[in-house]
Scaffold this active site. Structure first.
Site, short mmCIF file in Angstrom:
data_model
loop_
_atom_site.label_atom_id
_atom_site.label_comp_id
_atom_site.label_asym_id
_atom_site.label_seq_id
_atom_site.Cartn_x
_atom_site.Cartn_y
_atom_site.Cartn_z
N HIS A 1 0.85 -1.20 0.00
CA HIS A 1 0.00 0.00 0.00
C HIS A 1 0.88 1.24 0.00
O HIS A 1 1.25 1.75 1.05
CB HIS A 1 -0.91 -0.08 1.23
N HIS B 1 1.36 4.81 -2.44
CA HIS B 1 0.92 5.65 -3.58
C HIS B 1 2.16 6.26 -4.22
O HIS B 1 2.96 6.91 -3.53
CB HIS B 1 -0.02 6.74 -3.10
N HIS C 1 -9.66 1.67 -0.46
CA HIS C 1 -9.49 2.30 0.84
C HIS C 1 -10.85 2.32 1.54
O HIS C 1 -11.85 2.76 0.95
CB HIS C 1 -9.02 3.74 0.69
N GLU D 1 -10.79 4.17 7.00
CA GLU D 1 -9.67 5.07 7.36
C GLU D 1 -10.26 6.36 7.93
O GLU D 1 -10.12 6.65 9.10
CB GLU D 1 -8.81 5.36 6.13
N1 ADE Z 1 -4.38 8.88 -1.41
C1 ADE Z 1 -3.12 8.77 -1.00
N2 ADE Z 1 -3.07 8.41 0.30
C2 ADE Z 1 -4.36 8.31 0.71
C3 ADE Z 1 -4.98 7.96 1.92
N3 ADE Z 1 -4.28 7.66 3.02
N4 ADE Z 1 -6.33 7.96 1.97
C4 ADE Z 1 -7.05 8.26 0.89
N5 ADE Z 1 -6.51 8.58 -0.27
C5 ADE Z 1 -5.17 8.60 -0.38
ZN ZN Z 2 -3.55 4.83 0.79
#
Ligand code: ADE
Ligand code: ZN
Length: 321
Positions: free
Chosen positions: A8, A10, A188, A191
């Site tokens: 995970h 980005h 996602h 969170e």
């Molecule tokens: N894009 C990059 N990091 C993210 C995160 N933690 N939550 C949602 N979108 C994201």
């Molecule tokens: Zn993420």
């Protein structure tokens, strides 16, 4: 030290600040307010983080920018002991539905990934990750591009961005296209929102794994389902603590997840935004939970189990763990 698996991460969120500064200077882009005092990127809360993320991502525009970014990110991973990474890439950020631009982009980041592998041995695949707050139509475009590119490194479809807008069911058509096209699925959830958001995403999108998923800890019935369906949670403790989902590392649910037998791994999400990297995650988890080699080896095995690479790659990686 145990080899690490990063599921995970980005790609733009991992952009080394030195590279971002260099690119901005070369392009004459104003960076006021972009960098934090500690050397990472500046933001104030989840909404502002998403804005700051887009600002950094916009610095990377040409195939050469993206090649450099992929190589730099993967070299950085390797420097922290990562042997395999699944990078969340975003056609929403780079190609906006244009298949030619997406193909050029994939060629560029593949070149970067190959250079990083030649230098360090790190293996990498890509997860085409659509941005929730851009809406379901863009997600359908992203899913079509991800399937049509038929690229060996594009192994899955993901959903990131603002979890507080839209409903997972709005994205079911995009995820259906990806599933029918043979891609694995992640999103996602849990969170910025609670356990219901995780359940809704699992229901609507038929996920193979969940990114974060941490607020599932609030719902024992959901936890039982996650266990039963063997859903892997690609958690990012440092990111969750930085963004305030949990007040400190000791409160992070990765420890109770693992005690319950839930398959949950450790990733870094967007390291320079959250003052983290894989080594820091391991140091903090050791301090919080007393974990050592045995626990981290088990986490790496679970991560590999939840990875979207093919069986041959998994076997080769397993031999290195
Ligand atoms: N894009 C990059 N990091 C993210 C995160 N933690 N939550 C949602 N979108 C994201
Ligand atoms: Zn993420």
């Amino acid at each position: 030290m145990t080899a690490k698996i990063e599921l995970h991460l980005h790609i733009e969120g991992a952009a080394p600040p030195a590279l971002a500064r260099e690119l901005a200077a070369r392009k004459g882009v104003d960076t006021s307010g972009m960098f934090a005092e500690g050397g990472g990127y500046a933001w104030t809360d989840f909404t502002d983080f998403l804005r700051a993320y887009d600002r950094v991502a916009a610095l990377f525009a040409t195939p050469e920018d993206h090649r450099q970014l992929a190589e730099a990110v993967l070299r950085e991973c390797a420097a922290h002991g990562v042997i395999y990474a699944e990078l969340a890439i975003s056609s929403d950020h780079v190609a906006e539905g244009d298949s030619v631009r997406f193909a050029e982009y994939l060629a560029a980041i593949t070149e970067g990934a190959e250079a990083a592998r030649a230098a360090t041995g790190i293996e990498a695949n890509f997860i085409a990750t659509t941005i929730r707050h851009l809406g379901p139509d863009r997600a359908v475009h992203a899913a079509r591009l991800a399937v049509a590119c038929d690229h060996p490194r594009v192994v899955g479809l993901g959903l990131a961005g603002d979890e507080r807008v839209f409903h997972p069911a709005d994205f079911a058509p995009a995820f259906e296209i990806a599933r029918e096209g043979g891609l694995k699925l992640t999103a996602h959830a849990g969170e910025a929102c609670g356990a219901d958001s995780v359940r809704a995403a699992m229901d609507a999108l038929k996920l193979d794994r969940v990114d974060h998923g941490v607020r599932a800890i609030e719902d024992p019935a959901l936890l039982a389902r996650i266990l039963d369906e063997r859903i892997h949670l690609a958690t990012c403790p440092g990111s969750n603590v930085a963004l305030g989902s949990f007040p400190d590392w000791r409160s992070h649910p990765i420890a109770p997840f693992r005690a319950l037998g839930v398959s949950a791994s450790v990733s870094t999400d967007d390291p320079p935004f959250f003052a983290t990297d894989m080594d820091r995650e391991y140091v903090e988890l050791t301090a919080a939970f007393g974990w050592g080699e045995a626990e981290f080896a088990a986490i790496a095995r679970d991560a590999l189990d939840g990875a979207f690479c093919d069986a041959g790659t998994k076997a080769a990686l397993a031999a290195k763990l």
